[in-house]
Write a protein that holds these residues in place. Sequence first.
Motif, mmCIF file in Angstrom:
data_model
loop_
_atom_site.group_PDB
_atom_site.id
_atom_site.type_symbol
_atom_site.label_atom_id
_atom_site.label_comp_id
_atom_site.label_asym_id
_atom_site.label_seq_id
_atom_site.Cartn_x
_atom_site.Cartn_y
_atom_site.Cartn_z
ATOM 1 N N ASN A 8 -1.946 -6.335 -8.793
ATOM 2 C CA ASN A 8 -3.184 -5.430 -9.274
ATOM 3 C C ASN A 8 -3.741 -4.602 -7.986
ATOM 4 O OD1 ASN A 8 -3.204 -6.717 -11.813
ATOM 5 N ND2 ASN A 8 -4.236 -8.540 -11.068
ATOM 6 N N HIS A 9 -3.711 -3.491 -8.363
ATOM 7 C CA HIS A 9 -4.498 -2.133 -7.367
ATOM 8 C C HIS A 9 -3.864 -2.677 -5.892
ATOM 9 C CE1 HIS A 9 -6.835 -1.128 -10.819
ATOM 10 N NE2 HIS A 9 -7.204 -2.411 -11.106
ATOM 11 N N PHE A 10 -2.763 -2.971 -5.793
ATOM 12 C CA PHE A 10 -2.070 -3.523 -4.550
ATOM 13 C C PHE A 10 -1.947 -2.241 -3.598
ATOM 14 C CE2 PHE A 10 1.506 -4.752 -1.953
ATOM 15 C CZ PHE A 10 1.014 -5.589 -1.043
ATOM 16 N N SER A 11 -2.227 -2.273 -2.539
ATOM 17 C CA SER A 11 -2.127 -1.100 -1.315
ATOM 18 C C SER A 11 -1.285 -1.982 -0.204
ATOM 19 C CB SER A 11 -2.971 -0.243 -1.156
ATOM 20 O OG SER A 11 -3.369 0.544 -2.360
ATOM 21 N N PHE A 12 -0.490 -1.310 0.609
ATOM 22 C CA PHE A 12 0.089 -2.055 1.829
ATOM 23 C C PHE A 12 0.424 -0.826 2.559
ATOM 24 C CE2 PHE A 12 3.877 -2.900 4.495
ATOM 25 C CZ PHE A 12 3.448 -4.341 4.789
ATOM 26 N N THR A 13 0.083 -1.358 4.187
ATOM 27 C CA THR A 13 0.191 -0.102 5.219
ATOM 28 C C THR A 13 0.710 -1.193 6.163
ATOM 29 O OG1 THR A 13 -1.822 0.951 4.418
ATOM 30 C CG2 THR A 13 -0.984 1.202 6.785
ATOM 31 N N TYR A 14 1.876 -0.472 6.933
ATOM 32 C CA TYR A 14 2.499 -1.015 7.778
ATOM 33 C C TYR A 14 1.561 -0.860 9.228
ATOM 34 C CZ TYR A 14 6.866 -1.768 5.581
ATOM 35 O OH TYR A 14 7.903 -2.216 4.547
ATOM 36 N N ILE A 25 -0.926 -0.145 -6.580
ATOM 37 C CA ILE A 25 0.117 -0.730 -7.560
ATOM 38 C C ILE A 25 -0.414 -1.793 -8.474
ATOM 39 C CG2 ILE A 25 2.401 -1.400 -7.790
ATOM 40 C CD1 ILE A 25 2.573 1.095 -6.384
ATOM 41 N N THR A 26 -0.142 -1.517 -9.814
ATOM 42 C CA THR A 26 -0.476 -2.582 -10.639
ATOM 43 C C THR A 26 0.765 -2.701 -11.427
ATOM 44 O OG1 THR A 26 -2.886 -2.080 -10.887
ATOM 45 C CG2 THR A 26 -1.947 -3.189 -12.744
ATOM 46 N N LEU A 27 1.149 -3.761 -11.675
ATOM 47 C CA LEU A 27 2.460 -4.306 -12.253
ATOM 48 C C LEU A 27 2.555 -5.773 -12.550
ATOM 49 C CD1 LEU A 27 5.445 -3.446 -12.830
ATOM 50 C CD2 LEU A 27 6.120 -4.430 -10.459
ATOM 51 N N THR A 63 -1.397 -4.420 6.775
ATOM 52 C CA THR A 63 -2.684 -4.476 6.033
ATOM 53 C C THR A 63 -2.179 -4.577 4.669
ATOM 54 O OG1 THR A 63 -3.777 -3.413 7.538
ATOM 55 C CG2 THR A 63 -4.715 -3.370 5.487
ATOM 56 N N TYR A 64 -2.775 -5.498 3.616
ATOM 57 C CA TYR A 64 -2.753 -5.635 2.351
ATOM 58 C C TYR A 64 -4.210 -5.573 1.653
ATOM 59 C CZ TYR A 64 1.492 -8.792 3.294
ATOM 60 O OH TYR A 64 2.494 -9.079 3.678
ATOM 61 N N GLU A 65 -4.198 -4.858 0.466
ATOM 62 C CA GLU A 65 -5.324 -4.719 -0.267
ATOM 63 C C GLU A 65 -4.918 -4.840 -1.750
ATOM 64 O OE1 GLU A 65 -7.003 -0.703 0.339
ATOM 65 O OE2 GLU A 65 -7.145 -0.837 2.602
ATOM 66 N N GLY A 66 -6.188 -5.428 -2.451
ATOM 67 C CA GLY A 66 -5.849 -5.885 -3.893
ATOM 68 C C GLY A 66 -5.374 -7.145 -4.134
ATOM 69 N N GLU A 67 -4.699 -7.513 -4.912
ATOM 70 C CA GLU A 67 -4.003 -8.885 -5.256
ATOM 71 C C GLU A 67 -2.818 -8.980 -5.821
ATOM 72 O OE1 GLU A 67 -7.274 -10.641 -7.646
ATOM 73 O OE2 GLU A 67 -6.432 -9.564 -9.504
ATOM 74 N N ILE A 68 -2.214 -10.204 -5.542
ATOM 75 C CA ILE A 68 -0.742 -10.477 -5.999
ATOM 76 C C ILE A 68 -1.071 -11.957 -6.443
ATOM 77 C CG2 ILE A 68 1.680 -10.646 -5.832
ATOM 78 C CD1 ILE A 68 1.571 -8.729 -3.513
ATOM 79 N N LEU A 69 -1.143 -11.970 -7.807
ATOM 80 C CA LEU A 69 -1.290 -13.333 -8.212
ATOM 81 C C LEU A 69 0.079 -13.927 -9.084
ATOM 82 C CD1 LEU A 69 -4.260 -12.185 -10.720
ATOM 83 C CD2 LEU A 69 -4.309 -13.141 -8.374
#
Length: 260
Positions: A8-14, A25-27, A63-69
Motif C-alpha cells: 500500500n502506497h509503497f515507495s523505496f529509495t536506495y 506502489i499499491t498491489l 528508505t521505505y515509505e508506506g506499508e507491506i502487509l
Amino acid sequence: MKNKMEINHFSFTYKGAKAPSLNNITLPVQTHKVTSIIGPSGCGKSTLLRSMNRIHDLYPGNTYEGEILLLDKDGNQQNILDIKKENEFIHLRQKVGMVFQKPTPFPMSIFDNIAYGLKLTGLKNKHKLYDYVEKSLRDVALWEEVKNRLYDDARGLSGGQQQRLCIARVIALKPEVILFDEPTSALDPLSTLAIEEMIFELKQNYTITIVTHNMQQASRISDYTAFMYLGDLIEFDHTETIFIRPKEKQTEDYITGKFG
C-alpha cells in the motif's frame, strides 16, 4: 479470503539515491495465486520483489515509505516495514522465501543443502531430517533424479536441477510465500518448462510472486500480472486482461513489443 500480502502506497529509495526507485506502489497479492511482475529492465520489478521480504536490509541505509502487509495463519496482518530486530528478519524470510535468478547451491551435498536450514531451526532428529529432505525433493520433482546420490556435491547437478534444489531448500522451511526473481532466465527451454510446471503445482500450497522478462512465461503461469515502468505500477489485473484487453496504452505498447 484476504490477500496474503498487500502493498500500500509503497515507495523505496536506495541509500544515497536522489530519487526513489519505486513510487507509491499499491498491489494486492492473492492467496494461493501466481502474480507476475513484468516490465522493461530497470523499471523496479526486482526492487519491489526484494522489498517483500526485506532482503534489501542486508545493505543498510535504504528508505521505505508506506506499508507491506503480510497475513499470518491466524488472519492478522503485520506491516513488515515495522520489523527492526534481527530475529524478526530471520522469521520473515522463513515465511517469505526467495529463489534467485542464478542457481545458488551451497558448497555441500544435495542432502545438506536442504537439511542446513532445517538444522538452523532446531531440527536434529536424523530420521525427520531425511523425511523433510525427501518430501522437499519430491515436491520439486527432483527426488527420482538424485535419490541415489544425495551425498554428492550439489554443484555437480545441471543448471535446471540446481534451481529445483534451491526451490526445495526454500520450501523445506514451509514458507507461506515464495518470491521468484527471474528463476528461469539462465536455463534451457526444457529446464524452464519443468520449473514452470512446478510453479503451477506449488500454488496449491503457496502464494507465489514471480518477476520475469518473459511475457510468454507470465501469460502461461500467472493468475494476475502487474506491469511496471520507471518505478511506477502502470496496470494490474487478471493476466488474461493484461495480455488481451489492457486498459493502459503503455501496457499495450509493451505487450505488443513497441518498446522494451
